[in-house]
Design a protein around this motif. Sequence first.
Motif, PDB file in Angstrom:
ATOM      1  N   LYS A  73     -39.840 -68.236  70.213  1.00 37.97           N
ATOM      2  CA  LYS A  73     -40.436 -68.682  68.948  1.00 37.97           C
ATOM      3  C   LYS A  73     -39.731 -68.033  67.758  1.00 37.97           C
ATOM      4  CE  LYS A  73     -44.770 -68.691  66.343  1.00 37.97           C
ATOM      5  NZ  LYS A  73     -46.196 -68.285  66.319  1.00 37.97           N
ATOM      6  N   ASN A  74     -39.402 -66.741  67.884  1.00 33.60           N
ATOM      7  CA  ASN A  74     -38.742 -66.008  66.801  1.00 33.60           C
ATOM      8  C   ASN A  74     -37.228 -66.143  66.910  1.00 33.60           C
ATOM      9  OD1 ASN A  74     -41.094 -64.809  65.563  1.00 33.60           O
ATOM     10  ND2 ASN A  74     -41.233 -63.496  67.374  1.00 33.60           N
ATOM     11  N   VAL A  75     -36.601 -66.518  65.815  1.00 31.88           N
ATOM     12  CA  VAL A  75     -35.133 -66.609  65.767  1.00 31.88           C
ATOM     13  C   VAL A  75     -34.659 -65.780  64.572  1.00 31.88           C
ATOM     14  CG1 VAL A  75     -33.113 -68.108  65.597  1.00 31.88           C
ATOM     15  CG2 VAL A  75     -35.183 -68.923  66.764  1.00 31.88           C
ATOM     16  N   VAL A  76     -33.784 -64.821  64.849  1.00 33.84           N
ATOM     17  CA  VAL A  76     -33.269 -63.929  63.810  1.00 33.84           C
ATOM     18  C   VAL A  76     -31.787 -64.217  63.593  1.00 33.84           C
ATOM     19  CG1 VAL A  76     -32.814 -61.528  63.170  1.00 33.84           C
ATOM     20  CG2 VAL A  76     -34.934 -62.123  64.364  1.00 33.84           C
ATOM     21  N   PHE A  77     -31.413 -64.439  62.342  1.00 31.56           N
ATOM     22  CA  PHE A  77     -30.007 -64.649  61.985  1.00 31.56           C
ATOM     23  C   PHE A  77     -29.474 -63.392  61.296  1.00 31.56           C
ATOM     24  CE2 PHE A  77     -31.756 -68.901  62.272  1.00 31.56           C
ATOM     25  CZ  PHE A  77     -30.735 -69.635  62.878  1.00 31.56           C
ATOM     26  N   LEU A  78     -28.310 -62.942  61.729  1.00 30.69           N
ATOM     27  CA  LEU A  78     -27.660 -61.785  61.120  1.00 30.69           C
ATOM     28  C   LEU A  78     -26.307 -62.246  60.593  1.00 30.69           C
ATOM     29  CD1 LEU A  78     -27.856 -58.731  60.620  1.00 30.69           C
ATOM     30  CD2 LEU A  78     -26.874 -58.352  62.865  1.00 30.69           C
ATOM     31  N   THR A  79     -26.156 -62.299  59.259  1.00 33.21           N
ATOM     32  CA  THR A  79     -24.957 -62.904  58.690  1.00 33.21           C
ATOM     33  C   THR A  79     -24.569 -62.238  57.381  1.00 33.21           C
ATOM     34  OG1 THR A  79     -24.011 -65.004  57.931  1.00 33.21           O
ATOM     35  CG2 THR A  79     -26.332 -64.622  57.452  1.00 33.21           C
ATOM     36  N   GLY A  80     -23.332 -62.431  56.974  1.00 36.69           N
ATOM     37  CA  GLY A  80     -22.869 -61.938  55.684  1.00 36.69           C
ATOM     38  C   GLY A  80     -23.380 -62.817  54.559  1.00 36.69           C
ATOM     39  N   GLY A  81     -23.610 -62.204  53.403  1.00 29.18           N
ATOM     40  CA  GLY A  81     -24.163 -62.962  52.292  1.00 29.18           C
ATOM     41  C   GLY A  81     -23.175 -63.246  51.187  1.00 29.18           C
ATOM     42  N   GLU A  82     -21.938 -62.746  51.311  1.00 30.76           N
ATOM     43  CA  GLU A  82     -20.957 -62.920  50.242  1.00 30.76           C
ATOM     44  C   GLU A  82     -20.280 -64.292  50.294  1.00 30.76           C
ATOM     45  OE1 GLU A  82     -20.893 -60.706  47.977  1.00 30.76           O
ATOM     46  OE2 GLU A  82     -22.061 -59.179  49.031  1.00 30.76           O
ATOM     47  N   ASP A  83     -20.158 -64.853  51.489  1.00 24.22           N
ATOM     48  CA  ASP A  83     -19.522 -66.155  51.668  1.00 24.22           C
ATOM     49  C   ASP A  83     -20.596 -67.246  51.695  1.00 24.22           C
ATOM     50  OD1 ASP A  83     -18.143 -68.407  52.424  1.00 24.22           O
ATOM     51  OD2 ASP A  83     -17.145 -67.502  54.143  1.00 24.22           O
ATOM     52  N   ALA A  84     -20.526 -68.185  50.771  1.00 18.10           N
ATOM     53  CA  ALA A  84     -21.560 -69.227  50.660  1.00 18.10           C
ATOM     54  C   ALA A  84     -21.641 -70.097  51.908  1.00 18.10           C
ATOM     55  CB  ALA A  84     -21.277 -70.097  49.438  1.00 18.10           C
ATOM     56  N   LEU A  85     -20.568 -70.175  52.680  1.00 18.38           N
ATOM     57  CA  LEU A  85     -20.571 -71.024  53.874  1.00 18.38           C
ATOM     58  C   LEU A  85     -21.475 -70.470  54.970  1.00 18.38           C
ATOM     59  CD1 LEU A  85     -16.766 -71.943  54.133  1.00 18.38           C
ATOM     60  CD2 LEU A  85     -18.633 -73.348  53.249  1.00 18.38           C
ATOM     61  N   PHE A 110     -31.302 -61.762  58.175  1.00 15.29           N
ATOM     62  CA  PHE A 110     -30.886 -60.445  57.692  1.00 15.29           C
ATOM     63  C   PHE A 110     -29.484 -60.602  57.107  1.00 15.29           C
ATOM     64  CE2 PHE A 110     -33.509 -58.690  61.458  1.00 15.29           C
ATOM     65  CZ  PHE A 110     -34.687 -58.940  60.762  1.00 15.29           C
ATOM     66  N   VAL A 111     -29.364 -60.357  55.815  1.00 14.49           N
ATOM     67  CA  VAL A 111     -28.100 -60.587  55.109  1.00 14.49           C
ATOM     68  C   VAL A 111     -27.366 -59.256  54.932  1.00 14.49           C
ATOM     69  CG1 VAL A 111     -27.019 -61.636  53.097  1.00 14.49           C
ATOM     70  CG2 VAL A 111     -29.240 -62.460  53.881  1.00 14.49           C
ATOM     71  N   VAL A 112     -26.067 -59.234  55.310  1.00 10.94           N
ATOM     72  CA  VAL A 112     -25.236 -58.028  55.238  1.00 10.94           C
ATOM     73  C   VAL A 112     -24.232 -58.169  54.099  1.00 10.94           C
ATOM     74  CG1 VAL A 112     -23.626 -56.588  56.537  1.00 10.94           C
ATOM     75  CG2 VAL A 112     -25.474 -57.780  57.751  1.00 10.94           C
ATOM     76  N   PRO A 113     -24.025 -57.163  53.255  1.00  8.49           N
ATOM     77  CA  PRO A 113     -24.814 -55.927  53.138  1.00  8.49           C
ATOM     78  C   PRO A 113     -25.915 -56.044  52.078  1.00  8.49           C
ATOM     79  CG  PRO A 113     -22.843 -55.724  51.821  1.00  8.49           C
ATOM     80  CD  PRO A 113     -22.810 -57.116  52.413  1.00  8.49           C
ATOM     81  N   ARG A 114     -25.970 -57.201  51.383  1.00  5.51           N
ATOM     82  CA  ARG A 114     -26.948 -57.350  50.309  1.00  5.51           C
ATOM     83  C   ARG A 114     -27.355 -58.821  50.197  1.00  5.51           C
ATOM     84  NH1 ARG A 114     -23.804 -58.136  44.763  1.00  5.51           N
ATOM     85  NH2 ARG A 114     -21.941 -59.122  45.568  1.00  5.51           N
ATOM     86  N   ARG A 115     -28.529 -59.029  49.682  1.00  2.48           N
ATOM     87  CA  ARG A 115     -29.010 -60.387  49.418  1.00  2.48           C
ATOM     88  C   ARG A 115     -28.464 -60.835  48.066  1.00  2.48           C
ATOM     89  NH1 ARG A 115     -35.398 -62.207  49.680  1.00  2.48           N
ATOM     90  NH2 ARG A 115     -35.107 -64.408  49.102  1.00  2.48           N
ATOM     91  N   THR A 116     -27.774 -61.959  48.047  1.00  2.05           N
ATOM     92  CA  THR A 116     -27.121 -62.410  46.820  1.00  2.05           C
ATOM     93  C   THR A 116     -27.794 -63.675  46.278  1.00  2.05           C
ATOM     94  OG1 THR A 116     -25.530 -63.764  48.040  1.00  2.05           O
ATOM     95  CG2 THR A 116     -24.904 -61.478  47.588  1.00  2.05           C
ATOM     96  N   LEU A 117     -27.582 -63.931  44.997  1.00  4.97           N
ATOM     97  CA  LEU A 117     -28.094 -65.151  44.370  1.00  4.97           C
ATOM     98  C   LEU A 117     -27.481 -66.394  45.004  1.00  4.97           C
ATOM     99  CD1 LEU A 117     -28.069 -64.093  40.586  1.00  4.97           C
ATOM    100  CD2 LEU A 117     -30.079 -64.496  42.023  1.00  4.97           C
ATOM    101  N   VAL A 118     -26.187 -66.288  45.361  1.00  2.92           N
ATOM    102  CA  VAL A 118     -25.502 -67.417  46.004  1.00  2.92           C
ATOM    103  C   VAL A 118     -26.178 -67.754  47.328  1.00  2.92           C
ATOM    104  CG1 VAL A 118     -23.351 -68.166  47.087  1.00  2.92           C
ATOM    105  CG2 VAL A 118     -23.289 -66.971  44.892  1.00  2.92           C
TER     106      VAL A 118
END
Length: 662
Positions: A73-85, A110-118
């Motif tokens: 039921k739970n799905v966790v995504f771990l990804t970079g936040g600098e690239d919009a793709l 979970f966005v690495v290393p920061r959550r961005t506006l993009v």
Amino acid sequence: MAPHPGIDTDQIKEKARKDLLDLLEGVRGKKNLVIERALAGPIGIFVKFSTLQEYGVDKVFFLENANVDASQKNVVFLTGGEDALRPLAVAEQIKKLRQSSSIEHEFSIFVVPRRTLVCDKMLEDAGVLGDVSVEAFPLYFIPLEQDVLSLELTGSFGDLYLRKDPTSIFLAARALMLLQQKHGLFPRIIGKGDNAQRLMELLLRMRSEVTAEESSVSNRLGLMPSATMESLIIIDREIDFATVLLTQLTYDGLVDEMFTIKDNQAEVDVSIVGPAPGQNPSQTSLGKAPATPIQQGMKRKIQLDSSDKLYDQLRDTNFAVVGSLLNKVARRLESDYESRHGAKSTSELKDFVNKLPGYQAEQQSLKIHTGLAEEIMKSTQSDLFTRLLEVQQNLAAGSDPSSQHDTIEELIARDVPLPTILRLLCLESCVSGGLRPKDLENFKTLILNAYGYQHLLTLDALGKMQLLQTRASANVLSLPTSTSGGPPGSKTNYTYLRKVLRLIVDEVNESDPNDIAYVYSGYAPLSVRLVQCIIQKPYLLSLTKTSSAQSANGISSAAHGWQGFEDALRAVKGETFNKVQKGEEAATKARAVLAGSGGKKTVVVMFLGGITRTEIAALRFLGRGESGRRVLICTTSIMSGGRMMEAAMEKGSFASIAGAQT
């Protein structure tokens, strides 16, 4: 290697581990983890899959494969936040899973290393932002070793010098600012290069922002100059492209050149290093069967870090002495094994049995590194390697570049891989101030005819990065002043620096080195020589035979910055700076008293744009020669000449496009 005073890399690793596990623990129950491929290796350095399982992770999927299933039921995504793709790919998989599954999933990102506006904007436009939990995972510096911290931004070189994207400068500033908030300000920030100056200015701005936010006196005391850190030295990669373009000659460097070390691991064919322990080749009842083609092509991941004591001993040595070192270890192990025959009492036999696992681990390590060394030796003894090394060393030593052109043309005719050819041409361009227009046009024509016209884009990219340029005049780099064809610092003048910083050392003892030039068998990396200008002034002043008056005036402390080498710095590309950071006098004195006067101080050396493993070896050599200080190496990524060329290489083919259209 002991942890650094003030900055303990084990604590950085433990904090990253704790932050990730806390995020996972916040998602109750079992969960599937979808991770961006580029993050899997760095995260594997500080947390194992078995630990993730303890925190509820059932299955792990790569984001790029787009194959997450509906088993949890739970799905966790771990990804970079600098690239919009990346957020876009996450949104697509969330929508796909909703459509194909009858389960009402709960999604966390979970966005690495920061959550961005993009990142938020892409998720909002895709219609999923309101239905998912988004949190930042502040993963900045990743400890590759006790003395090496890397942001592991594999695309930072292309971002900085081709696409002119300053994101990696901001991330580097944020990572260094976190060190300052924990350990105190760098008392002095010294550096060279335009991007290095931007990083310094960002650090000063972040300091002022943090100071403005803090209200309590106790928090303000945290931004006093550190009593355990001596200085921060920032080196912009573009001041010394030539060092990266040369073939690395340390063991660690050659393993990276041939097999590519990524996240402290290399994938090597089992025919070279043998199967992993417990993975025995298939056998018949009559004995071992010959290896099948599939077995011959199998890869094995080997760990390459200081946990392997033999690798720790070999990695920073020049490859010329690796064979003799391996031979000594083999003889010692053989002697240790034979000692069991001399055991006369039960206690002696018991002692040998207790040591046996250690002997077996050493034997396995010896087998791996002997296999790697033999494979590297096959390459280094080849005619191609010899020719390439000869051209590189002639160019680095200042020989007439045109005398090397026949060899380069011959290598093109022999269909040597294009990155190898481009490294030679870019090396000539960097150390000679460019190629003559006629010669450059000739090589471009040869390359396009031999390797394909899609490499018009490759050549254009190299030009944008200022790696492959035309020479303005015949004497473009004869002087360090503006008469050399541009303002001071517009190009790195290797012709002048070769003399004033003694970049070429004719007599090098590779088995017992006394100069950093041993790492390239006679060439001292300019980037590390500049660091030496700060932390080893007396040695470098004596090496360059500076006047006795200047030598007497030379200062050995980094607190005096570039003093004594001002002329040399004018011949290096980019801005020069030497910034002192001060705090409240009373608080600074209190911090110094609390820290005490004993112990070594840490010099942090930050390479912006990447550092080679051979430069790391040279910096470690500097650190071993300093009794009163330690050198902590920070970087945006680990570089090599191959990775530098990869940043510019056009991957597509015009032929395949034309075929698809017809």
